[in-house]
Design a protein around this motif. Structure first.
Motif, PDB file in Angstrom:
ATOM      1  N   GLU A  38      54.761  85.339  47.419  1.00  0.00           N
ATOM      2  CA  GLU A  38      56.170  85.582  47.090  1.00  0.00           C
ATOM      3  C   GLU A  38      56.314  86.521  45.897  1.00  0.00           C
ATOM      4  O   GLU A  38      57.187  87.389  45.885  1.00  0.00           O
ATOM      5  CB  GLU A  38      56.856  84.232  46.794  1.00  0.00           C
ATOM      6  N   GLU A  39      55.455  86.352  44.899  1.00  0.00           N
ATOM      7  CA  GLU A  39      55.506  87.235  43.725  1.00  0.00           C
ATOM      8  C   GLU A  39      55.159  88.674  44.106  1.00  0.00           C
ATOM      9  O   GLU A  39      55.781  89.636  43.623  1.00  0.00           O
ATOM     10  CB  GLU A  39      54.547  86.724  42.654  1.00  0.00           C
ATOM     11  N   ARG A  79      58.152  90.144  45.887  1.00  0.00           N
ATOM     12  CA  ARG A  79      59.209  90.484  44.926  1.00  0.00           C
ATOM     13  C   ARG A  79      58.870  91.766  44.152  1.00  0.00           C
ATOM     14  O   ARG A  79      59.726  92.627  43.951  1.00  0.00           O
ATOM     15  CB  ARG A  79      59.409  89.322  43.952  1.00  0.00           C
TER      16      ARG A  79
END
Length: 337
Positions: free
Chosen positions: A167-168, A171
């Motif tokens: 997810e990081e 992003r």
């Protein structure tokens, strides 16, 4: 303003040379005033309008003088606006360049962070594979319940860590795309401002020349010193520096060219290179005396004078300059060899 001054000057029925003598103004500067190449001083405008009115047998009207003087002041304002525009665009260009550099650094930091997270995710996947490989199906069936619970907790923790890292990364990739788009916009703005700055500098160069001395940003005391020939040359002693460099140096090189460098091509070339000194000296002094950009005729004058003096002295027998020092050129050659 220039058109109006030309019309009033025509009413004086004077030639530029005659009016230069009457007004005490250089004829070249009068031509530049009348053709709009230089903003005239306030006193020159008043004298010209007064003289034109007297030639017509009338008194100078205050409104007429005020209109021309206001136009003159507006010309100075235009120069100042052009200068401020250059300053403003330069400032905007510096800010835009700083923004572009900042975005570029941010992009590089995000790229480095994504690479680090990808490496960290690889380590987590490796730990998860190692954990699962250490627990075979038989080992899971035979293991106590407490060990099974610990295994399941460790496995879920690795799965969550992998999902958080993914997810990081996603992003950061979105932010990276936005930063790259911002970098492109900043680069385009830099190009636009660079083109605008070139145009603003061109305009400022045109209007600044009308004021005079656009390339010399000096205090008035230094300007007065430069314009005063006696001060500039340093008094009586300095009065000889200019003629010595302009006329004495080419004459000296002419004698040396035929005497010292008679049998050496290198010395001949070095002697010819020395002719640059009087040409450059005269060119620089003319530039200051004209208080603006020099005309090509000034450089041509310096070149022609230097060349004529040099070749005249190369044609004269050098023995006449050294008649008391040597009696026979062959003796000099023999001694030198």
């Amino acid at each position: 303003m220039a058109i109006y001054l030309r019309e009033r000057f025509a009413q004086t029925e004077e030639s530029i040379r005659n009016y230069a003598g009457l007004s005490g103004t250089d004829a070249t500067m009068i031509r530049r005033y009348l053709h709009g190449e230089r903003i005239p001083p306030s006193r020159f405008v008043t004298k010209l309008l007064t003289h034109a009115a007297e030639k017509q047998g009338r008194a100078l009207e205050l409104e007429e003088l005020k209109a021309v003087q206001n136009a003159r002041v507006e010309a100075f304002r235009a120069v100042e606006r052009a200068r401020l525009q250059v300053e403003e665009i330069e400032t905007q260009a510096e800010i835009a360049e700083a923004q572009r550099v900042e975005v570029d650094e941010r992009i590089q930091n995000m790229v480095d962070l994504i690479e680090a997270l990808v490496g960290e995710m690889g380590l987590v996947k490796g730990e998860a594979r190692a954990l699962e490989s250490s627990w075979t199906k038989k080992a899971i069936e035979a293991a106590p319940r407490a060990e099974l619970v610990r295994f399941e907790v460790d496995r879920k923790a690795l799965v969550r860590a992998e999902e958080d890292i993914r997810e990081e990364i996603d992003r950061l990739k979105v932010n990276l795309e936005e930063a790259e788009a911002a970098k492109e916009v900043a680069g385009q703005r830099c190009q636009v401002l660079e083109s605008a700055l070139v145009e603003a500098q061109r305009v400022y160069a045109l209007v600044a020349d009308m004021v005079g001395r656009p390339d010399l940003s000096l205090p008035q005391s230094i300007v007065a010193y430069v314009d005063n020939r006696r001060l500039r040359w340093g008094g009586i002693v300095g009065m000889g520096i200019g003629p010595l460099i302009l006329y004495g140096w080419p004459a000296y090189l002419g004698v040396m060219f035929q005497m010292v460098s008679a049998h050496s091509v290198a010395l001949r070339i070095a002697t010819l290179v020395g002719l640059i000194i009087p040409v450059w000296f005269a060119f620089g002094i003319r530039r200051l005396e004209r208080a603006g950009l020099p005309r090509p005729i000034h450089l041509i004058w310096a070149v022609v004078a230097t060349v004529i003096i040099f070749f005249v002295f190369t044609l004269l027998p050098y023995q006449i300059f050294f008649s008391t020092a040597m009696s026979d050129p062959a003796d000099f050659d023999a001694g030198g060899s």
